[in-house]
Scaffold this motif. Structure first.
Motif, PDB file in Angstrom:
ATOM      1  N   SER A 131       5.398   1.128   2.266  1.00 18.90           N
ATOM      2  CA  SER A 131       4.672   1.732   3.391  1.00 18.90           C
ATOM      3  C   SER A 131       3.372   2.350   2.888  1.00 18.90           C
ATOM      4  O   SER A 131       3.246   3.568   2.767  1.00 18.90           O
ATOM      5  CB  SER A 131       5.530   2.791   4.081  1.00 18.90           C
ATOM      6  OG  SER A 131       6.704   2.229   4.624  1.00 18.90           O
ATOM      7  N   SER A 163      -0.398   3.506   3.269  1.00 20.11           N
ATOM      8  CA  SER A 163      -1.156   3.975   4.424  1.00 20.11           C
ATOM      9  C   SER A 163      -2.499   4.532   3.985  1.00 20.11           C
ATOM     10  O   SER A 163      -2.582   5.346   3.065  1.00 20.11           O
ATOM     11  CB  SER A 163      -0.376   5.053   5.182  1.00 20.11           C
ATOM     12  OG  SER A 163      -1.098   5.496   6.314  1.00 20.11           O
ATOM     13  N   SER A 175      -2.414  -0.078   6.980  1.00 19.86           N
ATOM     14  CA  SER A 175      -1.044   0.425   6.942  1.00 19.86           C
ATOM     15  C   SER A 175      -0.113  -0.765   6.847  1.00 19.86           C
ATOM     16  O   SER A 175      -0.186  -1.687   7.669  1.00 19.86           O
ATOM     17  CB  SER A 175      -0.728   1.241   8.203  1.00 19.86           C
ATOM     18  OG  SER A 175      -1.511   2.419   8.270  1.00 19.86           O
TER      19      SER A 175
END
Length: 654
Positions: free
Chosen positions: A253, A255, A260
């Motif tokens: 994940s 970001s 993202s």
């Protein structure tokens, strides 16, 4: 302070990591016959451990101001040789001087090199040419059995990339120590650097960068040594060898302000086969190079990086989200859209060994996709005249834009095989995210035209469940180490396919050079549009549908005069025919002619002025030099042969 004192001080600062401490427990280092104790109780760190969850383990060990202050506190003479450059000035060519060379009074003494090695944690390697075991002049290395192994594997890229200073294309090193069956032959360092640092952490890179800058040494960087023009060679140089920076971290994940999603962070030494295998195991796909041993995060990405996935996803540089780099002042920084954004722009396409030493790159990844691969060939024969053969090749050219718009990457070749005899090979037609049925439908119009011409082909078609499997099965290990070939390249734009007149002119220029004896290897490829291509990749890539390479070949017994003549014919005659039909286009710097006229325009296009300005901003003292690199026009190599440039001379300012 005598050498024994030097050794004791340096030994007390030896450990650059906990692994070095553990390995050095109860050990001694011999300096001029004196055993110097090195153990856990006497060792203090020559690197600070920096806690940051986003860093790879190798990146947490850094050279800091506090460490340098400690060097000064213990009154280590020459400590200033390892200091950061916090007084960088505006670029001024008048302030430049030739890089110091072995034998010069200003060249570091043996004592200084030993101290440097101790501070590195015994990671300094004095260069021994890879083929030295074949020569009696290198008695400590001479080994007939090893010489035979090296000779038999000389074209194997694994062997060269695993050596600290060997390069894949020794023509530009100077061919000064090639395998031989005559031990009395001469073997010299030539263009090989004098020393290499086998780095395993950031602190070692910082020490090497600072030492080279402060001592006015020529500095080069070697990852795998794949570059066609010998950018990791350099006579008398100190080399930073990033081969063992091979950590890979999966970021499920990631970001940032611009992205993202899933990502992978890889060390500079990670090779294509390593990141592809890791991506397969992680259930993702990474954009990397075609060659198995290419260092994905090194000069490959710095030069833009074309990939079997480029027609679908864009260049490798387009996938970079963040880059960790040691800059010419010795500092370790992060470059991204949010931090040091101008440096981030330059590192993604502005060329390797130019703005710093890349330590790692974080790249976005893509889902697992199927890939269909097709291979086939045809040639002149009793039933296929040369005229018919060329009509078959010309028919293929009609579909270049169609194929790349479908995400296809095709690697093909055309050779002169005899008097008015030619061969064509498709190896392979690589179709990511396509089924066999889709590929057969896509190629049907061209194949129908081949059949109408009486050209018979027998395509071999296979579909794979994932990219890695397709890539591994269809791209064999690169053949390297050859000194009887020189290459040049051109990025032909889609505008040449706008009408029959321009397309025919393009085809005729290529055909003519093959008829003259040139070997034609090419990629039907484009750099697909994406949302991360605001970088310094050669703008010519954004318009390309054909990356074409032309080679001239000679024999092992050809003399330098004849090689120079062949080289200049390639550069100024054959390639000029290609330039004439693609004015304003460019070439891929990593697979190009070292003598390309106006390399600034050809390799960098309209980005060059900005890149040059950033080069002076980040490297005002011109620590980093690479042939055809940004700012390289300010330097020259002494003693060069016109038409056959090598890296085995002194580096001096123009």
């Amino acid at each position: 302070m005598g050498i024994s004192s030097y050794a004791r001080v340096a030994a007390s600062l030896l450990a650059l990591s906990t692994s070095v401490i553990s390995q050095s427990t109860n050990a001694t280092i011999n300096v001029d016959g004196e055993a110097v104790a090195v153990n856990a109780s006497t060792l203090s760190s020559a690197a600070a451990v920096v806690s940051d969850a986003g860093l790879l383990p190798s990146e947490t060990l850094q050279l800091t101001d506090a460490v340098l202050a400690n060097l000064t506190a213990v009154e280590l003479q020459n400590a200033s040789l390892f200091s950061f450059d916090d007084n960088a000035t505006t670029f001024d060519k008048r302030s430049l001087s030739c890089k110091v060379f072995p034998g010069d009074r200003a060249y570091p003494s043996t004592v200084v090199w030993r101290i440097f090695d101790l501070l590195l944690g015994n990671r300094l390697i004095k260069t021994v040419p890879l083929a030295a075991p074949c020569y009696s002049a290198w008695p400590a290395e001479t080994n007939a059995a090893l010489c035979t192994t090296i000779t038999n594997n000389w074209t194997d890229s694994y062997m060269h990339e695993a050596d600290p200073t060997s390069i894949m294309w020794p023509l530009y090193q100077g061919r000064t120590c090639m395998p031989t069956d005559d031990p009395s032959d001469t073997c010299t360092l030539g263009g090989y650097p004098s020393y290499a640092v086998n780095v395993s952490n950031v602190a070692q890179i910082q020490l090497a960068v600072n030492f080279a800058r402060n001592a006015n040494l020529r500095l080069v960087v070697k990852n795998t040594g794949h570059d066609f023009n010998g950018k990791s060679a350099g006579a008398g140089a100190l080399s930073i060898w990033t081969h063992h920076l091979n950590e890979i971290t999966y970021i499920p994940s990631y970001s940032s302000a611009s992205y993202s999603g899933k990502a992978v962070k890889m060390g500079a030494g990670v090779r294509a086969f390593e990141i592809y295998a890791a991506a397969r195991d992680l259930g993702v796909t990474v954009v990397g190079g075609e060659g198995r041993t290419v260092g994905v995060a090194g000069g490959f990405l710095a030069g833009g990086g074309h990939s079997p996935l480029s027609s679908l996803y864009g260049m490798a540089a387009d996938q970079a989200l963040s880059i960790e780099v040691v800059t010419p002042d010795g500092r370790f920084v992060t470059a991204s859209l949010e931090k040091n954004s101008d440096l981030f722009w330059a590192l993604r396409g502005g060329g390797g060994s130019t703005f710093g030493v890349v330590v790692s790159v974080t790249v976005r990844v893509f889902p697992v996709i199927p890939v269909t691969v097709m291979t086939f060939s045809f040639a002149t024969s009793d039933n296929v005249t040369s005229t018919t053969f060329w009509e078959g090749v010309r028919a293929y050219f009609d579909y270049f834009v169609t194929y790349t718009d479908a995400g296809i990457y095709a690697y093909f070749s055309t050779f002169l095989t005899g008097v008015d005899s030619y061969s064509f090979g498709m190896a392979p037609f690589f179709a990511p995210n396509k089924t066999i049925a889709e590929v057969e439908e896509l190629t049907a119009p061209w194949f129908a035209r081949l059949a109408a011409l009486g050209i018979t082909i027998t395509p071999v078609v296979n579909q794979y469940d994932d990219y890695y499997s397709a890539w591994w099965a269809n791209f064999p290990l690169e053949t390297v180490g050859i000194t009887t070939i020189k290459t040049a390249s051109r990025l032909f734009p889609k505008s040449n396919w706008a009408n029959d007149t321009s397309l025919n002119a393009t085809f005729d220029a290529i055909k003519t050079t093959v008829e003259l004896g040139g070997s034609f290897l090419a990629f039907n490829i484009k750099a697909a549009d994406n949302d991360n291509n605001d970088n310094s990749v050669n703008p010519a890539w954004r318009e390309t549908c054909l990356h074409a390479i032309l080679a001239t070949v000679w024999t092992a017994t050809t003399n330098d005069t004849e090689i120079i003549a062949a080289s200049e014919t390639l550069t100024y005659d054959w390639m000029q025919k290609w330039r004439d039909v693609s004015p304003g286009a460019g070439a891929y710097m990593s697979e190009a002619d070292i003598a390309e006229p106006d390399f600034q325009q050809a390799f960098y296009g309209t980005n060059y002025d900005r890149l040059y300005a950033l080069k002076q901003q980040y490297d005002p003292k011109s620590l980093f030099y690479a042939p055809t690199g940004v700012g390289s026009e300010n330097w020259y190599i002494t003693g060069q042969l016109t038409g056959l440039p090598t890296q085995n001379g002194r580096l001096c300012p123009v």
